[in-house]
Design an enzyme around this catalytic site. Structure first.
Site, PDB file in Angstrom:
ATOM      1  CG  HIS A  22       1.024 -39.275  23.105  1.00  0.00           C
ATOM      2  ND1 HIS A  22       0.745 -40.864  22.428  1.00  0.00           N
ATOM      3  CD2 HIS A  22       2.537 -38.841  23.067  1.00  0.00           C
ATOM      4  CE1 HIS A  22       2.228 -40.419  21.937  1.00  0.00           C
ATOM      5  NE2 HIS A  22       2.824 -39.904  22.678  1.00  0.00           N
ATOM      6  CD  GLU A  75       4.592 -35.056  20.537  1.00  0.00           C
ATOM      7  OE1 GLU A  75       5.250 -35.639  20.768  1.00  0.00           O
ATOM      8  OE2 GLU A  75       3.589 -34.857  21.839  1.00  0.00           O
ATOM      9  CG  HIS A  76       3.271 -38.693  17.729  1.00  0.00           C
ATOM     10  ND1 HIS A  76       3.847 -40.621  17.381  1.00  0.00           N
ATOM     11  CD2 HIS A  76       3.111 -38.933  18.825  1.00  0.00           C
ATOM     12  CE1 HIS A  76       4.396 -40.507  18.278  1.00  0.00           C
ATOM     13  NE2 HIS A  76       4.296 -40.210  19.671  1.00  0.00           N
ATOM     14  CD  GLU A 118       5.030 -42.803  21.920  1.00  0.00           C
ATOM     15  OE1 GLU A 118       4.971 -42.438  22.728  1.00  0.00           O
ATOM     16  OE2 GLU A 118       4.604 -43.257  20.815  1.00  0.00           O
TER      17      GLU A 118
END
Length: 430
Positions: free
Chosen positions: A67, A70-71, A143
């Site tokens: 993840h 991906e950021h 997040e």
């Protein structure tokens, strides 16, 4: 290019494996205004232990790194953001990471080929520095904390923690605040260079476009300075026992009504291709017959005031794990679970309805055909299935072959009390 045709669906797909190993698929949809592309890697949050390409020793990386990666892919060496060009061309772009896959996508009605070139270009341009990695940690921390405060997110992940003892699907996709602060640029490059190898990736394009032009753009943009992937990447997962981790998890949040997830662990795992697709369809039919709106169970729970219209169920089907999950809101979630188990036993003792099976099956055929009006559905599901060695175009053929006896067998083998868990979010004290 190879041409894959399905006469029942009246759909065709053009396919070519590029010299660098990238699988490129294109489905023409004549008359459609919207065009869509998705570039994905067979790499998600579950991949924590693997042998990096070019090395011979297994490593373990920090939770949440897929993840995190991906950021970081949107940040460009020139200081810009990959979203900027999409906006300039009127395209809508996004990305997502799940347990098994990371994907980058966009949709557009104009300037499509420019956007497609940009999609392939920026995903081949990693740019990680000590500074931008440290900066991202604070963003992802916020997040994670936001999701930690979300009761729906917690009821779901607590359910997975109850189901699984060791398998990494029990770990939040974003990782933990502690794990993400251990991530380094070197670790990101190791994961990128291994899993973003074109031989581990797939591009799917759908819309009113020219197949030659799509392939021309896909071949034109190639920055990859990596060896062609000659074999599958070696990935390792912890051994998962058949039994569940714990039967119940309860969390408290400032909500007005308790919510719940009830799940059944699937132990028929380690299969892929048509066999996996068949298991998925059989289980989906079973869930529709027992849990969907209009079923005897739904009506009973609804009339007793134990559920509302938010009640529903589904099946998560992957190669190495799977589970049926039923969720909703209730003043008494444990009573819902007990009623579900009572109905399951009743169906095991008295039998399912063959007429209901035929009705659900016909409804699923109609729904699947309708989905082919959505370019998003086609592209996202084609790639997701292809990583499991399933061709989406085979779905209808397998669905038509499924028998009533197979659904009965699945009821008896899968929906067992010993594999059942419940996750509850209760109102916290004021």
């Amino acid at each position: 290019m190879e041409k894959i045709v399905n006469d029942i669906l009246k759909e065709e797909i053009y396919y070519e494996k590029l010299e660098n190993g990238l699988d490129v698929y294109f489905m023409p949809k004549h008359g459609f205004t919207k065009k869509y592309a998705i570039l994905a890697t067979n790499y998600g949050s579950n991949e924590l232990e693997f042998i990096p390409i070019g090395e011979d020793k297994k490593i373990r990386v920090n939770e949440g790194i897929a993840h995190f990666l991906e950021h970081k892919m949107f940040e460009q060496p020139d200081g810009g953001n990959a979203f900027d060009k999409f906006s300039k061309w009127g395209a809508s772009a996004n990305a997502f990471t799940n347990f098994t896959m990371t994907a980058y996508l966009f949709s557009a009605t104009e300037n499509f080929y420019e956007s497609l070139e940009h999609l392939i270009d920026y995903v081949q341009t990693p740019y990680f520095t000590d500074e931008n990695v440290e900066k991202e940690k604070g963003i992802i921390e916020q997040e994670i904390k936001m999701y930690n405060d979300d009761p729906d997110w917690n009821v779901y992940f607590n359910c997975l923690k109850a189901l699984y003892v060791n398998y990494p699907v029990r770990v939040d996709i974003a990782g933990t605040v502690e794990s993400i602060y251990k991530i380094t640029k070197e670790e990101l490059y190791t994961c990128y260079n291994t899993f973003y190898n074109p031989g581990n990736m797939m591009l799917f394009v759908v819309g009113d476009l020219e197949e030659e032009k799509v392939m021309e753009v896909a071949k034109k943009v190639n920055h990859y300075d990596v060896a062609k992937l000659s074999d599958k990447i070696e990935k390792f997962y912890p051994e998962e026992p058949e039994h569940v981790n714990q039967k119940e998890i309860v969390a408290k949040f400032p909500v007005s009504m308790p919510s719940f997830n009830i799940a059944f662990k699937d132990n028929k795992v380690g299969i892929k291709g048509t066999e996996l697709l068949r298991k998925e369809i059989i289980t989906e039919i079973l869930i529709d017959m027992i849990f969907k709106k209009g079923s005897l169970l739904f009506e009973d729970l609804y009339m007793k005031g134990l559920i509302n219209d938010n009640f529903g169920g589904g099946f998560s089907s992957q190669v190495d794990y799977g589970f049926t999950i039923i969720g909703g809101e209730s003043k008494d979630p444990r009573a819902v679970k007990n009623t579900i188990l009572e109905y399951i036993q009743k169906y095991k003792d008295e039998g399912l309805s063959k007429d209901e099976f035929e009705r659900v099956k016909k409804k699923k055929i109609g729904s699947f055909l309708k989905y082919f009006d959505s370019v998003n559905f086609i592209a996202n599901n084609f790639i997701s299935y292809k990583f499991k060695e399933i061709n989406l175009l085979d779905y209808l053929d397998v669905l038509k072959e499924v028998t009533f006896d197979e659904v009965v067998e699945r009821l008896n083998s899968h929906l067992k009390e010993e594999y059942c868990v419940i996750s509850i979010v209760e109102p916290s004290e004021k």
